[in-house]
Design an enzyme around this catalytic site. Structure first.
Site, PDB file in Angstrom:
ATOM      1  N   TYR A   3       0.836  -1.202   0.000  1.00  0.00           N
ATOM      2  CA  TYR A   3       0.000   0.000   0.000  1.00  0.00           C
ATOM      3  C   TYR A   3       0.874   1.257   0.000  1.00  0.00           C
ATOM      4  O   TYR A   3       0.643   2.193  -0.770  1.00  0.00           O
ATOM      5  CB  TYR A   3      -0.917  -0.021   1.215  1.00  0.00           C
ATOM      6  CG  TYR A   3      -1.984   1.048   1.218  1.00  0.00           C
ATOM      7  CD1 TYR A   3      -3.160   0.869   0.485  1.00  0.00           C
ATOM      8  CD2 TYR A   3      -1.836   2.222   1.950  1.00  0.00           C
ATOM      9  CE1 TYR A   3      -4.158   1.833   0.486  1.00  0.00           C
ATOM     10  CE2 TYR A   3      -2.821   3.189   1.958  1.00  0.00           C
ATOM     11  CZ  TYR A   3      -3.984   2.997   1.223  1.00  0.00           C
ATOM     12  OH  TYR A   3      -4.951   3.966   1.226  1.00  0.00           O
ATOM     13  N   LYS A   8       1.069   4.092  -2.979  1.00  0.00           N
ATOM     14  CA  LYS A   8       0.690   5.478  -2.713  1.00  0.00           C
ATOM     15  C   LYS A   8       1.845   6.450  -2.949  1.00  0.00           C
ATOM     16  O   LYS A   8       1.628   7.573  -3.411  1.00  0.00           O
ATOM     17  CB  LYS A   8       0.158   5.615  -1.285  1.00  0.00           C
ATOM     18  CG  LYS A   8      -1.176   4.912  -1.053  1.00  0.00           C
ATOM     19  CD  LYS A   8      -2.268   5.431  -1.999  1.00  0.00           C
ATOM     20  CE  LYS A   8      -3.605   4.789  -1.746  1.00  0.00           C
ATOM     21  NZ  LYS A   8      -4.655   5.240  -2.689  1.00  0.00           N
ATOM     22  N   THR A  28     -13.322   3.220   7.407  1.00  0.00           N
ATOM     23  CA  THR A  28     -13.876   2.610   6.203  1.00  0.00           C
ATOM     24  C   THR A  28     -13.671   1.094   6.277  1.00  0.00           C
ATOM     25  O   THR A  28     -12.906   0.605   7.119  1.00  0.00           O
ATOM     26  CB  THR A  28     -13.188   3.138   4.920  1.00  0.00           C
ATOM     27  OG1 THR A  28     -11.902   2.513   4.788  1.00  0.00           O
ATOM     28  CG2 THR A  28     -13.032   4.655   4.951  1.00  0.00           C
TER      29      THR A  28
END
Length: 312
Positions: free
Chosen positions: A149, A153, A185
């Site tokens: 991740y 990013k 989330t």
């Protein structure tokens, strides 16, 4: 308020869903896209006003071409494109199956590049438009146990910055990036996981609705970059100005703040395909809760000091 045409990739949950609802509330016309058709339909029902629903995998350039064609066929243009589609995987780099790592880079970096390419083609054709790429604080700092991740990013941050250079010849085309910190989330509980414990957003945690409000403001008043998160700047400063201290603290903080105590067997989560989302999860400490805990700690410490002080 003028009614805009807004395409949202990653609209089925989290920040994408909250952004869709926020745009719908102001009367904008929506095109909702994500891999999960059932979840998209639920978002469309919540939004009202008959949004166009187009199940789309952003790793498939042909699918993105079809999404754009359907949007233009119905509405004639695209004013704003919000891309929040992403997946996540937990575990040390050495423990992540190579195919999981590769698929994450394909989705979170190359997929977002596919979105940018598709949106820019339409913006160039019509002479205007705003692309909002929902990135992360983790495009600015590094954190253990989520190497894929972070890698994606950081790469996306470089791509968006480059696109901002390359569109300077088109003053009505805007490329924006938004870097949220911890947000409540389903990405954490939907993630691939080889760390042994369910992931969670480190405190303090903001709501997806708070981030969505900033997305709408960027659409109203575009700027190159924006950040949402009360501790974002402090963390970035620590990473940049005090690397020895940051490096000493980041792993234990991630173990205790970013990983819950809820055990989990190794799983590829939703990395390779859409799966039912689980809202919430262990240990969501909001700004208000963290602030209350700090206030209580300070008051308690003050009371203890007063008890120790001599009385006249």
């Amino acid at each position: 308020m003028s009614s805009r045409v807004v395409v949202l990739t990653g609209a089925s949950s989290g920040i994408g869903r909250a952004s869709a609802l926020a745009f719908a509330a102001r009367g904008d016309r929506l095109v909702l896209a994500a891999r999960g058709a059932d979840d998209l339909k639920k978002v469309a029902e919540a939004c009202g006003n008959d949004p166009l629903v187009v199940p789309t995998d952003i790793t498939d350039r042909g699918a993105l071409d079809a999404l754009l064609s359907k949007a233009v066929e119905r509405y004639g243009r695209v004013d704003v494109w919000v891309d929040s589609a992403a997946v996540m995987a937990y575990g040390k780099f050495e423990d992540l199956p190579p195919e999981v790592f590769d698929r994450m880079i394909t989705t979170d970096l190359l997929g977002s590049a596919n979105v940018a390419r598709t949106a820019l083609r339409q913006f160039r054709a019509q002479g205007r438009g705003t692309l909002i790429s929902v990135s992360s604080l983790l495009a600015h700092v590094t954190v253990p146990y989520i190497s894929a991740y972070v890698t994606a990013k950081w790469g996306l941050r470089g791509l968006i910055r480059t696109l901002q250079h390359e569109t300077r010849d088109a003053p009505d085309i805007h490329i924006c990036t938004l870097a949220p910190g911890s947000v409540d989330t389903p990405i954490y509980t939907s993630a691939a996981n080889y760390a042994g414990f369910v992931g969670r957003p480190p405190p303090p945690v903001d709501s997806a609705e708070l981030v969505a409000g900033r997305v709408v403001r960027l659409a109203d008043h575009p700027r190159n970059s924006a950040s949402v998160g009360v501790t974002n700047r402090i963390i970035e400063l620590g990473f940049t100005l005090m690397p020895p201290i940051y490096d000493a603290l980041v792993t234990p903080l991630m173990r205790h703040g970013g990983l819950s105590r809820q055990a989990i067997e190794g799983t590829d989560g939703n990395v390779f395909g859409s799966k039912p989302r689980e809202e919430g999860g262990p240990g969501r400490w909001t700004r208000a809760q963290v602030g209350g805990a700090l206030a209580a700690t300070v008051l308690g410490a003050g009371a203890a000091v007063r008890r120790l002080l001599p009385r006249n």
